[in-house]
Write a protein that holds these residues in place. Structure first.
Motif, short mmCIF file in Angstrom:
data_model
loop_
_atom_site.label_atom_id
_atom_site.label_comp_id
_atom_site.label_asym_id
_atom_site.label_seq_id
_atom_site.Cartn_x
_atom_site.Cartn_y
_atom_site.Cartn_z
N GLU A 195 42.77 -40.64 1.64
CA GLU A 195 42.94 -39.46 1.33
C GLU A 195 42.11 -38.66 0.84
O GLU A 195 41.02 -39.17 -0.01
N ARG A 230 44.04 -36.41 5.50
CA ARG A 230 43.95 -37.79 5.56
C ARG A 230 43.52 -38.34 6.88
O ARG A 230 43.48 -37.63 7.95
N THR A 261 47.82 -36.02 9.97
CA THR A 261 48.57 -34.86 9.55
C THR A 261 48.43 -34.82 7.96
O THR A 261 48.58 -35.80 7.36
N ALA A 262 48.12 -33.56 7.66
CA ALA A 262 47.92 -33.32 6.18
C ALA A 262 49.19 -33.50 5.52
O ALA A 262 50.11 -32.78 6.00
N ARG A 263 49.19 -34.26 4.54
CA ARG A 263 50.29 -34.34 3.64
C ARG A 263 50.00 -33.45 2.42
O ARG A 263 49.17 -33.76 1.64
N GLY A 264 50.88 -32.33 1.96
CA GLY A 264 50.83 -31.62 0.97
C GLY A 264 49.67 -30.66 0.93
O GLY A 264 48.90 -30.34 0.06
N GLY A 265 48.78 -30.52 2.09
CA GLY A 265 47.66 -29.82 2.26
C GLY A 265 46.52 -30.73 2.04
O GLY A 265 45.24 -30.14 2.14
N VAL A 266 46.58 -32.09 1.75
CA VAL A 266 45.28 -32.93 1.69
C VAL A 266 45.00 -33.61 2.92
O VAL A 266 46.01 -34.45 3.73
#
Length: 107
Positions: free
Chosen positions: A105, A61, A54-59
């Protein structure tokens, strides 16, 4: 006998795995301006099991599992499907014996 080549299903699954390219940082100097440039050069291209996290802060991974490679560390990057990812953490054989697992990332 039909003459068709029979392939072990485990081998076929392995052959269908995507490739990732491990990249190492190399400092170069521009001969005209003497400016230091950072280049990411390929170290190895290997088959891998890749899972999108799942993307963390739109980044974006990814978690990557490859056959054991002791030189992989958090200073490296990995290229997967034309995108570069910064390796964040490396685990040797923790999740899968005989394998190197790392989380990266997108840069």
């Amino acid at each position: 006998m039909s003459g068709a080549l029979e392939v072990d299903p485990k081998m076929l699954k392995w052959l269908q795995r995507p490739h990732v390219t491990l990249l190492m940082e190399k400092l170069e100097q521009n001969p005209l301006t003497f400016e230091e440039l950072v280049a990411w050069v390929p170290v190895a291209t290997v088959r891998a099991r890749v899972e999108t996290l799942t993307a963390r802060g739109g980044v974006e991974r990814i978690r990557v599992v490859i056959d054991r490679r002791s030189e992989v560390d958090a200073t490296m990057r990995v290229r997967y499907r034309g995108r570069q990812y910064r390796i964040q953490s490396v685990e040797e054989g923790a999740a899968t014996p005989g394998a190197t697992t790392f989380v990266a990332e997108m840069v």
